[in-house]
Enzyme design. Sequence first.
Site, PDB file in Angstrom:
ATOM      1  N   ASN A  10       0.832  -1.203   0.000  1.00 19.88           N
ATOM      2  CA  ASN A  10       0.000   0.000   0.000  1.00 19.88           C
ATOM      3  C   ASN A  10       0.876   1.266   0.000  1.00 19.88           C
ATOM      4  O   ASN A  10       1.444   1.650   1.021  1.00 19.88           O
ATOM      5  CB  ASN A  10      -0.907  -0.032   1.240  1.00 19.88           C
ATOM      6  CG  ASN A  10      -1.977   1.038   1.200  1.00 19.88           C
ATOM      7  OD1 ASN A  10      -1.710   2.156   0.787  1.00 19.88           O
ATOM      8  ND2 ASN A  10      -3.167   0.686   1.640  1.00 19.88           N
ATOM      9  N   LYS A  13       0.228   4.121   2.652  1.00 26.16           N
ATOM     10  CA  LYS A  13       0.802   3.888   3.989  1.00 26.16           C
ATOM     11  C   LYS A  13       2.265   4.325   3.996  1.00 26.16           C
ATOM     12  O   LYS A  13       2.729   4.983   4.920  1.00 26.16           O
ATOM     13  CB  LYS A  13       0.799   2.392   4.321  1.00 26.16           C
ATOM     14  CG  LYS A  13      -0.498   1.812   4.716  1.00 26.16           C
ATOM     15  CD  LYS A  13      -0.248   0.360   5.131  1.00 26.16           C
ATOM     16  CE  LYS A  13      -1.514  -0.312   5.572  1.00 26.16           C
ATOM     17  NZ  LYS A  13      -1.285  -1.704   5.993  1.00 26.16           N
ATOM     18  N   GLU A  37      -1.640 -12.143   5.241  1.00 23.02           N
ATOM     19  CA  GLU A  37      -2.601 -11.654   6.218  1.00 23.02           C
ATOM     20  C   GLU A  37      -3.446 -12.809   6.744  1.00 23.02           C
ATOM     21  O   GLU A  37      -4.271 -13.359   6.027  1.00 23.02           O
ATOM     22  CB  GLU A  37      -3.479 -10.574   5.571  1.00 23.02           C
ATOM     23  CG  GLU A  37      -4.050  -9.638   6.598  1.00 23.02           C
ATOM     24  CD  GLU A  37      -4.474  -8.293   6.023  1.00 23.02           C
ATOM     25  OE1 GLU A  37      -3.692  -7.664   5.291  1.00 23.02           O
ATOM     26  OE2 GLU A  37      -5.597  -7.880   6.325  1.00 23.02           O
ATOM     27  N   ASP A  66      -0.833  -3.372  10.200  1.00 23.71           N
ATOM     28  CA  ASP A  66      -2.206  -3.682   9.852  1.00 23.71           C
ATOM     29  C   ASP A  66      -3.093  -2.592  10.441  1.00 23.71           C
ATOM     30  O   ASP A  66      -2.918  -2.186  11.598  1.00 23.71           O
ATOM     31  CB  ASP A  66      -2.626  -5.055  10.397  1.00 23.71           C
ATOM     32  CG  ASP A  66      -3.886  -5.535   9.698  1.00 23.71           C
ATOM     33  OD1 ASP A  66      -3.838  -5.720   8.468  1.00 23.71           O
ATOM     34  OD2 ASP A  66      -4.928  -5.683  10.364  1.00 23.71           O
ATOM     35  N   PHE A 141      -7.389   8.036  -0.108  1.00 28.57           N
ATOM     36  CA  PHE A 141      -6.720   6.868   0.489  1.00 28.57           C
ATOM     37  C   PHE A 141      -7.736   6.135   1.363  1.00 28.57           C
ATOM     38  O   PHE A 141      -8.180   6.654   2.400  1.00 28.57           O
ATOM     39  CB  PHE A 141      -5.504   7.343   1.304  1.00 28.57           C
ATOM     40  CG  PHE A 141      -4.881   6.284   2.194  1.00 28.57           C
ATOM     41  CD1 PHE A 141      -5.062   4.915   1.973  1.00 28.57           C
ATOM     42  CD2 PHE A 141      -4.071   6.657   3.260  1.00 28.57           C
ATOM     43  CE1 PHE A 141      -4.480   3.963   2.791  1.00 28.57           C
ATOM     44  CE2 PHE A 141      -3.474   5.712   4.088  1.00 28.57           C
ATOM     45  CZ  PHE A 141      -3.691   4.360   3.857  1.00 28.57           C
ATOM     46  N   GLY A 142      -8.107   4.945   0.942  1.00 29.75           N
ATOM     47  CA  GLY A 142      -8.958   4.065   1.738  1.00 29.75           C
ATOM     48  C   GLY A 142     -10.166   4.769   2.336  1.00 29.75           C
ATOM     49  O   GLY A 142     -10.976   5.388   1.631  1.00 29.75           O
ATOM     50  N   TYR A 143     -10.268   4.707   3.658  1.00 29.76           N
ATOM     51  CA  TYR A 143     -11.421   5.250   4.380  1.00 29.76           C
ATOM     52  C   TYR A 143     -11.263   6.731   4.721  1.00 29.76           C
ATOM     53  O   TYR A 143     -12.147   7.307   5.372  1.00 29.76           O
ATOM     54  CB  TYR A 143     -11.649   4.435   5.669  1.00 29.76           C
ATOM     55  CG  TYR A 143     -12.086   3.009   5.383  1.00 29.76           C
ATOM     56  CD1 TYR A 143     -13.433   2.686   5.270  1.00 29.76           C
ATOM     57  CD2 TYR A 143     -11.148   1.991   5.204  1.00 29.76           C
ATOM     58  CE1 TYR A 143     -13.839   1.387   4.991  1.00 29.76           C
ATOM     59  CE2 TYR A 143     -11.548   0.685   4.925  1.00 29.76           C
ATOM     60  CZ  TYR A 143     -12.889   0.389   4.822  1.00 29.76           C
ATOM     61  OH  TYR A 143     -13.296  -0.893   4.539  1.00 29.76           O
ATOM     62  N   ASP A 144     -10.160   7.342   4.317  1.00 32.56           N
ATOM     63  CA  ASP A 144      -9.934   8.754   4.682  1.00 32.56           C
ATOM     64  C   ASP A 144     -11.074   9.693   4.269  1.00 32.56           C
ATOM     65  O   ASP A 144     -11.397  10.624   5.017  1.00 32.56           O
ATOM     66  CB  ASP A 144      -8.602   9.258   4.097  1.00 32.56           C
ATOM     67  CG  ASP A 144      -7.421   8.867   4.971  1.00 32.56           C
ATOM     68  OD1 ASP A 144      -7.635   8.223   6.017  1.00 32.56           O
ATOM     69  OD2 ASP A 144      -6.276   9.197   4.608  1.00 32.56           O
ATOM     70  N   HIS A 169      -3.584   7.618  13.810  1.00 27.42           N
ATOM     71  CA  HIS A 169      -3.427   6.269  14.384  1.00 27.42           C
ATOM     72  C   HIS A 169      -2.074   5.677  13.985  1.00 27.42           C
ATOM     73  O   HIS A 169      -1.378   5.076  14.794  1.00 27.42           O
ATOM     74  CB  HIS A 169      -4.584   5.389  13.871  1.00 27.42           C
ATOM     75  CG  HIS A 169      -4.859   5.565  12.411  1.00 27.42           C
ATOM     76  ND1 HIS A 169      -4.399   4.720  11.457  1.00 27.42           N
ATOM     77  CD2 HIS A 169      -5.482   6.575  11.730  1.00 27.42           C
ATOM     78  CE1 HIS A 169      -4.753   5.178  10.264  1.00 27.42           C
ATOM     79  NE2 HIS A 169      -5.405   6.300  10.397  1.00 27.42           N
TER      80      HIS A 169
HETATM   81  P1  ITT Z   1      -0.565  -4.034   3.356  1.00 24.56           P
HETATM   82  O1  ITT Z   1       0.096  -4.554   2.123  1.00 24.56           O
HETATM   83  O2  ITT Z   1       0.316  -3.105   4.142  1.00 24.56           O
HETATM   84  O3  ITT Z   1      -1.206  -5.091   4.220  1.00 24.56           O
HETATM   85  P2  ITT Z   1      -3.330  -3.168   2.901  1.00 24.56           P
HETATM   86  O4  ITT Z   1      -3.903  -2.078   2.054  1.00 24.56           O
HETATM   87  O5  ITT Z   1      -3.791  -4.572   2.682  1.00 24.56           O
HETATM   88  O6  ITT Z   1      -1.729  -3.056   2.801  1.00 24.56           O
HETATM   89  P3  ITT Z   1      -4.495  -3.055   5.598  1.00 24.56           P
HETATM   90  O7  ITT Z   1      -5.034  -4.447   5.547  1.00 24.56           O
HETATM   91  O8  ITT Z   1      -3.770  -2.650   6.818  1.00 24.56           O
HETATM   92  O9  ITT Z   1      -3.504  -2.741   4.400  1.00 24.56           O
HETATM   93  O10 ITT Z   1      -5.607  -1.967   5.335  1.00 24.56           O
HETATM   94  C1  ITT Z   1      -6.972  -2.174   5.560  1.00 24.56           C
HETATM   95  C2  ITT Z   1      -7.794  -1.220   4.737  1.00 24.56           C
HETATM   96  O11 ITT Z   1      -7.785   0.051   5.366  1.00 24.56           O
HETATM   97  C3  ITT Z   1      -7.309  -0.992   3.303  1.00 24.56           C
HETATM   98  O12 ITT Z   1      -8.443  -0.867   2.469  1.00 24.56           O
HETATM   99  C4  ITT Z   1      -6.542   0.309   3.396  1.00 24.56           C
HETATM  100  O13 ITT Z   1      -6.592   1.029   2.168  1.00 24.56           O
HETATM  101  C5  ITT Z   1      -7.302   1.051   4.480  1.00 24.56           C
HETATM  102  N1  ITT Z   1      -6.446   1.932   5.269  1.00 24.56           N
HETATM  103  C6  ITT Z   1      -5.319   1.597   5.944  1.00 24.56           C
HETATM  104  N2  ITT Z   1      -4.807   2.676   6.566  1.00 24.56           N
HETATM  105  C7  ITT Z   1      -5.629   3.714   6.284  1.00 24.56           C
HETATM  106  C8  ITT Z   1      -5.631   5.074   6.618  1.00 24.56           C
HETATM  107  O14 ITT Z   1      -4.690   5.630   7.363  1.00 24.56           O
HETATM  108  N3  ITT Z   1      -6.612   5.848   6.130  1.00 24.56           N
HETATM  109  C9  ITT Z   1      -7.586   5.321   5.362  1.00 24.56           C
HETATM  110  N4  ITT Z   1      -7.662   4.044   4.999  1.00 24.56           N
HETATM  111  C10 ITT Z   1      -6.688   3.231   5.446  1.00 24.56           C
END
Ligand code: ITT
Length: 184
Positions: A10, A13, A37, A66, A141-144, A169
């Site tokens: 990711n 991150k 995972e 994670d 980015f993701g849930y941001d 976090h």
């Molecule tokens: P890894 O290869 O590092 O495991 P990942 O994207 O699979 O990457 P996670 O399982 O930790 O990582 O992430 C869970 C979900 O939460 C994933 O959809 C991420 O995009 C999202 N996420 C993680 N950190 C975030 C953040 O700081 N803000 C918003 N979304 C986040």
Amino acid sequence: MREISIVSGNRHKVDELMPLAKAHGIRLKWINYSKVEIQADGISDIARAGGILAYAALGVPLIVEDTGIFISALKGFPGPYSAQAYKTIGLEGILTLLKGRKSRKAEFRTAICYAGDEDTVVFEGVVHGTIATRIRGGRDFGYDPIFIPEGHTKAYSEMELAEKNSASHRAAAFEKFAEYLSRK
Ligand code: ITT
């Protein structure tokens, strides 16, 4: 400068972790590979297993992390299943699940696992907040785009990266890790 690898698939991150590491005199080397995972209820257990497996494969001091978003009205869902929920129901799906709910409370949790020669340790960081009523703009980015940290009106996506990093976090977990490393 100490060199530690970050194993993650990711990029977002890693973009956040790089300046955090630099501020602590740590050089982070990105290994662009998704950690293995395992399925578990706790993000610390998932991070620890990922760290152990990555260290067994690579043999260099490294971190994996994670992260999950835990929504109170959904009894903590998606939590450890955040990546899966993001890919399937997405942000719209989360907002639909929350329609008509009184509470929009949520928290973001990050667990960083450091795996090195002598030990494997995990550090957690938490930020409380609420889920927005619509998808906000800005950095995607993701849930941001749907998470508003406590004490703010902007979603994480609407903040500059430095502002998110000042109290996220991920930053909280990284601070604990950096403190541990400085004592080693
Ligand atoms: P890894 O290869 O590092 O495991 P990942 O994207 O699979 O990457 P996670 O399982 O930790 O990582 O992430 C869970 C979900 O939460 C994933 O959809 C991420 O995009 C999202 N996420 C993680 N950190 C975030 C953040 O700081 N803000 C918003 N979304 C986040």
